[in-house]
Motif scaffolding. Structure first.
Motif, PDB file in Angstrom:
ATOM      1  N   VAL A 226      14.602   2.894  23.081  1.00 10.50           N
ATOM      2  CA  VAL A 226      14.999   3.825  24.141  1.00 10.50           C
ATOM      3  C   VAL A 226      15.579   2.961  25.302  1.00 10.50           C
ATOM      4  N   PHE A 227      15.155   1.705  25.266  1.00  8.60           N
ATOM      5  CA  PHE A 227      15.926   0.732  26.267  1.00  8.60           C
ATOM      6  C   PHE A 227      16.827   0.075  25.662  1.00  8.60           C
ATOM      7  N   PRO A 230      20.898   2.181  25.776  1.00 11.43           N
ATOM      8  CA  PRO A 230      21.628   2.434  26.758  1.00 11.43           C
ATOM      9  C   PRO A 230      22.026   0.875  27.196  1.00 11.43           C
ATOM     10  N   LEU A 234      25.518   1.610  25.861  1.00 12.47           N
ATOM     11  CA  LEU A 234      26.053   2.345  26.923  1.00 12.47           C
ATOM     12  C   LEU A 234      26.594   1.923  28.366  1.00 12.47           C
ATOM     13  N   ILE A 235      26.090   0.766  28.697  1.00 13.25           N
ATOM     14  CA  ILE A 235      26.190   0.484  30.153  1.00 13.25           C
ATOM     15  C   ILE A 235      27.655   0.078  30.487  1.00 13.25           C
ATOM     16  N   HIS A 238      32.257   2.533  29.319  1.00 15.38           N
ATOM     17  CA  HIS A 238      33.563   3.247  29.590  1.00 15.38           C
ATOM     18  C   HIS A 238      34.017   2.672  31.087  1.00 15.38           C
TER      19      HIS A 238
ATOM     20  N   LEU B  21      18.065  11.980  26.645  1.00 12.41           N
ATOM     21  CA  LEU B  21      18.962  11.273  25.643  1.00 12.41           C
ATOM     22  C   LEU B  21      20.616  11.591  25.956  1.00 12.41           C
ATOM     23  N   LEU B  22      20.776  13.047  26.008  1.00 13.90           N
ATOM     24  CA  LEU B  22      22.111  13.513  26.243  1.00 13.90           C
ATOM     25  C   LEU B  22      22.466  13.249  27.623  1.00 13.90           C
ATOM     26  N   THR B  24      21.713  10.556  29.476  1.00 19.17           N
ATOM     27  CA  THR B  24      21.996   9.187  29.761  1.00 19.17           C
ATOM     28  C   THR B  24      23.193   8.974  28.696  1.00 19.17           C
ATOM     29  N   VAL B  25      23.688   9.486  27.713  1.00 16.84           N
ATOM     30  CA  VAL B  25      25.005   9.358  27.244  1.00 16.84           C
ATOM     31  C   VAL B  25      25.888  10.200  28.185  1.00 16.84           C
ATOM     32  N   SER B  28      26.822   7.932  31.001  1.00 18.99           N
ATOM     33  CA  SER B  28      27.780   6.676  30.712  1.00 18.99           C
ATOM     34  C   SER B  28      29.386   7.134  30.694  1.00 18.99           C
ATOM     35  N   TYR B  29      29.377   8.396  30.621  1.00 20.38           N
ATOM     36  CA  TYR B  29      30.889   8.828  30.578  1.00 20.38           C
ATOM     37  C   TYR B  29      31.436   9.259  32.344  1.00 20.38           C
ATOM     38  N   HIS B  36      25.827   2.535  37.253  1.00 23.00           N
ATOM     39  CA  HIS B  36      25.395   2.815  35.801  1.00 23.00           C
ATOM     40  C   HIS B  36      24.317   2.327  35.293  1.00 23.00           C
ATOM     41  N   PHE B  37      24.083   1.104  35.676  1.00 27.47           N
ATOM     42  CA  PHE B  37      22.710   0.304  35.329  1.00 27.47           C
ATOM     43  C   PHE B  37      21.623   0.946  35.751  1.00 27.47           C
ATOM     44  N   ALA B  40      20.897   4.406  34.162  1.00 32.92           N
ATOM     45  CA  ALA B  40      20.510   4.312  32.828  1.00 32.92           C
ATOM     46  C   ALA B  40      18.928   4.005  32.749  1.00 32.92           C
ATOM     47  N   MET B  41      18.645   2.868  33.307  1.00 27.96           N
ATOM     48  CA  MET B  41      16.992   2.438  33.445  1.00 27.96           C
ATOM     49  C   MET B  41      16.213   3.347  33.949  1.00 27.96           C
ATOM     50  N   ALA B  44      15.847   5.705  31.056  1.00 29.57           N
ATOM     51  CA  ALA B  44      14.806   5.111  30.153  1.00 29.57           C
ATOM     52  C   ALA B  44      13.663   5.053  30.244  1.00 29.57           C
ATOM     53  N   THR B  45      13.258   4.674  31.608  1.00 26.89           N
ATOM     54  CA  THR B  45      11.892   4.752  32.223  1.00 26.89           C
ATOM     55  C   THR B  45      11.196   6.223  31.882  1.00 26.89           C
TER      56      THR B  45
END
Lengths: 238, 98
Positions: A226-227, A230, A234-235, A238, B21-22, B24-25, B28-29, B36-37, B40-41, B44-45
């Motif tokens: 899960v970590f 991304p 992903l990070i 884009h 999950l979707l 986070t994907v 990213s777009y 971003h970072f 995402a984190m 995930a957390t």
């Protein structure tokens, strides 16, 4: 009642309550199962440190070389990574259902769910294997055939980026995904053994604690991914 | 003895994990720049908390288990944050000989 008699009655009561599953160093079955679960959590804490060292190193390198890491990470396959994350999440669901079935003493369901979990775990590894194979064909393997991909060569040249730092991303990528895959392989073998033992009715109880502990390990592997997904894919996509 | 989670609650947690999950994907777009970072984190957390609480049954486990679980993540956080602070702050001070 004097203390000697009290102690005697306690022992007698204890003996009559005692389940055949109870080992003599524990007060009761509940404490016994809590101890097993606590032991697994302690092991997982050491695993957090294990993967944590890698994550910290990755964080620092990313901080120091953001552009190279971003460019290198764009060579990974985001949709495949996403599918793989889904596969692993499904395996966590089936694992949770296996634990549930073992708590209810439904042995057939436990075996069925454990087999499903193993199948999804293997699917993850197969997809990962195809990704690694594609990396090899795209010359992205550090020390073996790494070179900056053609479509990025111009950008690297213009911005004055260091190809070795892109290679560094792939060193960390292969190390982290490889270590994760190794954990998954160990997990699959462990589940195979558990499924076999449950099928043979080897456990004196229903094996609920054993399956639960195996489940903790499996879910931990899921959390690592899960970590990783991304962070690696992903990070900087884009 | 143990709290047995219903199949429905397991499925709900699974569905939430899929949605995250979707997310986070998808994130990213979206042009988020430096965000971003952290985004995402955070996602995930949240996923980790869901897995730990429900799939790993931390919600109904002993307090000692809670301590081990929270401590391991706390120490990881300390390690990452302090290492990054170190690397970020290098060169801020004029130290002779450096």
């Amino acid at each position: 009642m004097d203390t000697a008699t009290m102690a005697h009655t306690n022992v007698a009561e204890h003996a009559s309550d005692a389940s055949p599953l109870l080992l003599h160093q524990f007060d009761d079955v509940h404490q016994q199962s809590e101890s097993s679960i606590l032991g697994m959590w302690l092991f997982l804490a050491t695993e957090v440190m294990f993967f944590g060292g890698l994550l910290t190193a990755f964080a620092v390198y990313r901080l120091l070389n953001p552009r190279e890491i971003a460019l290198a990470s764009q060579n990974l396959n985001v949709p495949l990574g996403c599918v793989n994350t889904m596969v692993l999440l499904v395996s966590s669901l089936t694992m949770a259902l296996a634990v549930r079935a073992s708590q209810l003493g439904r042995r057939k369901d436990v075996v069925r769910m454990l087999l499903l979990t193993m199948i999804f775990g293997t699917m993850f590894l197969v997809v990962k294997g195809f990704e690694w194979r594609a990396d090899y064909h795209e010359n992205l393997i550090p020390w073996i055939n790494f070179e900056v991909p053609h479509h990025q060569a111009e950008e690297v040249h213009e911005l004055g980026l260091v190809p070795a730092k892109m290679e560094l991303f792939f060193i960390m990528y292969f190390f982290m995904t490889g270590l994760h895959a190794l954990h998954l392989i160990i997990g699959i073998v462990m589940l195979a053994i558990m499924a076999h033992l449950v099928h043979r009715n080897w456990f004196s109880g229903s094996g609920a604690v054993q399956i639960e502990v195996a489940g903790l390990y499996w879910h931990f592997i899921d959390i690592v991914w899960v970590f990783l997904y991304p962070l690696l894919y992903l990070i900087s996509a884009h | 003895m143990h709290h047995v989670a219903s199949i429905k609650s397991n499925l709900v947690v699974f569905a939430l994990l899929m949605v995250l999950l979707l997310a986070t994907v998808g994130a990213s777009y979206v042009p988020l720049g430096v965000m971003h970072f952290p985004v995402a984190m955070v996602i995930a957390t949240v996923k980790t908390v869901l897995i730990v609480l429900f799939f790993m049954h931390a919600l109904h486990s002993h307090r000692l288990t809670w301590i081990i679980c929270v401590a391991s993540f706390l120490w990881l956080l300390l390690m990452i944050v302090f290492t990054i602070i170190d690397f970020l702050s290098r060169g801020w001070l004029d130290i002779l000989g450096k």
